[in-house]
Design a protein around this motif. Structure first.
Motif, short mmCIF file in Angstrom:
data_model
loop_
_atom_site.label_atom_id
_atom_site.label_comp_id
_atom_site.label_asym_id
_atom_site.label_seq_id
_atom_site.Cartn_x
_atom_site.Cartn_y
_atom_site.Cartn_z
N THR A 1 0.91 -1.19 0.04
CA THR A 1 0.00 -0.03 0.01
C THR A 1 0.90 1.13 0.20
N VAL A 2 0.57 2.24 -0.74
CA VAL A 2 1.42 3.54 -0.91
C VAL A 2 0.55 4.77 -0.80
N LEU A 3 1.15 6.01 -0.36
CA LEU A 3 0.60 7.10 -0.49
C LEU A 3 1.53 8.16 -0.32
N ASN A 4 1.77 8.96 -1.46
CA ASN A 4 2.59 9.85 -1.57
C ASN A 4 3.88 9.50 -1.40
N GLU A 5 4.60 8.48 -2.03
CA GLU A 5 5.69 7.69 -2.36
C GLU A 5 6.55 8.16 -3.38
N GLU A 6 6.66 9.18 -3.96
CA GLU A 6 7.15 9.58 -5.00
C GLU A 6 8.82 9.28 -4.82
N SER A 7 9.21 9.84 -3.97
CA SER A 7 10.66 9.82 -3.58
C SER A 7 11.26 8.22 -3.36
N SER A 8 10.40 7.38 -3.06
CA SER A 8 10.81 6.00 -2.78
C SER A 8 10.40 4.79 -3.46
N ILE A 9 9.38 5.17 -4.24
CA ILE A 9 8.45 3.96 -4.95
C ILE A 9 9.50 3.37 -5.99
N LYS A 10 10.31 4.16 -6.64
CA LYS A 10 11.02 3.55 -7.74
C LYS A 10 12.21 2.51 -6.98
N ALA A 11 12.83 2.84 -5.99
CA ALA A 11 13.70 1.79 -5.53
C ALA A 11 13.10 0.61 -4.87
N LEU A 12 11.76 0.71 -4.43
CA LEU A 12 10.97 -0.36 -4.00
C LEU A 12 10.84 -1.33 -5.30
N LEU A 13 10.08 -0.89 -6.40
CA LEU A 13 9.72 -1.67 -7.38
C LEU A 13 11.15 -2.07 -8.06
N GLU A 14 12.28 -1.47 -8.03
CA GLU A 14 13.39 -1.61 -8.60
C GLU A 14 13.99 -3.13 -7.76
N SER A 15 13.64 -2.91 -6.59
CA SER A 15 14.32 -4.27 -5.78
C SER A 15 13.39 -5.29 -5.87
N LEU A 16 11.89 -5.28 -6.23
CA LEU A 16 11.13 -6.43 -6.50
C LEU A 16 11.43 -7.00 -7.63
N LEU A 17 11.70 -6.08 -8.72
CA LEU A 17 11.85 -6.53 -10.30
C LEU A 17 13.23 -7.28 -10.24
N SER A 18 13.96 -6.95 -9.23
CA SER A 18 15.48 -7.48 -9.13
C SER A 18 15.51 -8.82 -8.53
N GLN A 19 14.46 -9.48 -7.96
CA GLN A 19 14.58 -10.73 -7.14
C GLN A 19 15.24 -11.85 -7.87
N THR A 20 15.66 -12.60 -7.13
CA THR A 20 16.19 -14.15 -7.67
C THR A 20 14.96 -15.03 -7.86
N ARG A 21 14.00 -14.61 -7.19
CA ARG A 21 12.87 -15.40 -7.59
C ARG A 21 11.79 -14.20 -7.77
N LEU A 22 11.24 -13.93 -9.03
CA LEU A 22 10.31 -12.97 -9.40
C LEU A 22 8.94 -13.18 -8.71
#
Length: 323
Positions: free
Chosen positions: A14-35
């Motif tokens: 869940t998110v709210l006004n996370e412009e500064s951090s959402i990209k880092a979160l998504l990149e970490s999820l998309l870089s998982q050894t098990r997607l």
């Protein structure tokens, strides 16, 4: 454990006004050894560019699905996200976090036919001295995490768990504590995955520390979530604040009206009980920060407890007037 395609994994946030951090979160999820097989995000009505950033990712990565529910609190957002997941195993991560590359692979490894819940661990990733001290004072170390009292920043569970004990949407805070209490009451089988790590930014300043502690205590009392423990902590904090304030007042009275030399001699004895020494901590700046953060926390917690009590009393009075 090896999951079949049918036994896929849904990650939600869940998110709210996370412009500064959402990209880092998504990149970490998309870089998982098990997607993840899907990433479900519920936005509570962001007014910054959070939604635009997520939309950009949904165009590139079809596994990301975004739902927007304006004015939804965290509990409502969690329920909406989970209701829209497609798989039996659901993994929770919070906005502002970054998942270790092996996070998802490691947490699902603990599931077998008997396990309902797997708790990962959360490691503070402070960037400033204040954030480092805030993380060390207010949050548990890795060794203090418990399987049956998980952090919902890093939690995996089977969908039937949520079906039985959905998040309480009346709670604007404390929804995770409420959920954890129901986990224990229902006797779900839990495991702890210390090798499944999420990194997160602690509170950045005194205002954030105060607001968070105040809202948690107020919500606990208002919604009867661990009310007894909240009461004990608030009362202990109040006694500490009163005692220490009285000691400082006595020092200044002696200093101004009686003996300045005597007051200075007494000062270390007055100060010592007020200072949490934090054994092993040699950095004076950190000791000062840690104590100030601690007292900010207990002041806010005590005030939140008081205001929560007022709301409960008004509610009970209104209910008794209807009878």
């Amino acid at each position: 454990m090896v999951l079949s395609e049918k036994q896929g994994v849904s990650v939600y946030c869940t998110v709210l006004n996370e412009e500064s951090s959402i990209k880092a979160l998504l990149e970490s999820l998309l870089s998982q050894t098990r997607l993840p097989d899907e990433i479900v995000i519920v936005d509570g009505g962001s007014t910054d560019r959070t939604i635009d950033v997520i939309h950009d990712y949904t165009q590139k990565y079809p596994i990301i699905r975004l739902f927007i529910e304006k004015n939804a609190n965290v509990a409502q957002g969690r329920n909406m996200a989970i209701a829209n997941t497609s798989y039996d195993i659901i993994v929770s991560i919070d906005a502002g976090c970054i998942a270790d590359r092996f996070w998802l692979e490691n947490i699902i490894e603990y599931f077998d036919s008997s396990v309902d819940i797997v708790a990962g661990v959360c490691v503070p990733d402070g960037k400033t001295l204040f954030e480092i001290c805030s993380g060390e004072v207010l949050y548990p170390s890795v060794d203090e995490f418990k399987a049956d009292w998980p952090s919902h920043q890093n939690l995996a569970f089977r969908k039937h768990v949520w079906t039985k004990i959905k998040y309480p949407e009346k709670c604007y805070r404390s929804e995770d504590s409420w959920f954890n209490l129901r986990l224990r009451e229902n006797g779900f089988k839990c495991k702890l995955a210390k090798n499944s790590v999420v990194y997160w930014r602690p509170r950045k300043n005194f205002r954030e520390v105060f607001n968070n502690s105040y809202m948690w205590a107020k919500s606990n009392i208002e919604n009867d979530v661990r009310a007894s423990k909240t009461r004990q902590l608030a009362q202990l904090g109040s006694r500490k604040l009163i005692w220490n304030s009285s000691s400082l007042l006595a020092f200044f009275v002696v200093f101004v009206f009686f003996s300045k030399v005597g007051a200075i001699i007494l000062f270390p004895f007055i100060l010592k009980p007020m200072i949490n020494t934090y054994p092993g901590e040699k950095n004076i700046s950190k000791i000062i920060y840690k104590n100030t953060i601690y007292y900010t926390h207990i002041l806010a917690y005590s005030l939140g407890y008081r205001d929560g009590q007022k709301i409960v009393k008004r509610r009970l009075k209104a209910e008794s007037g209807k009878r």
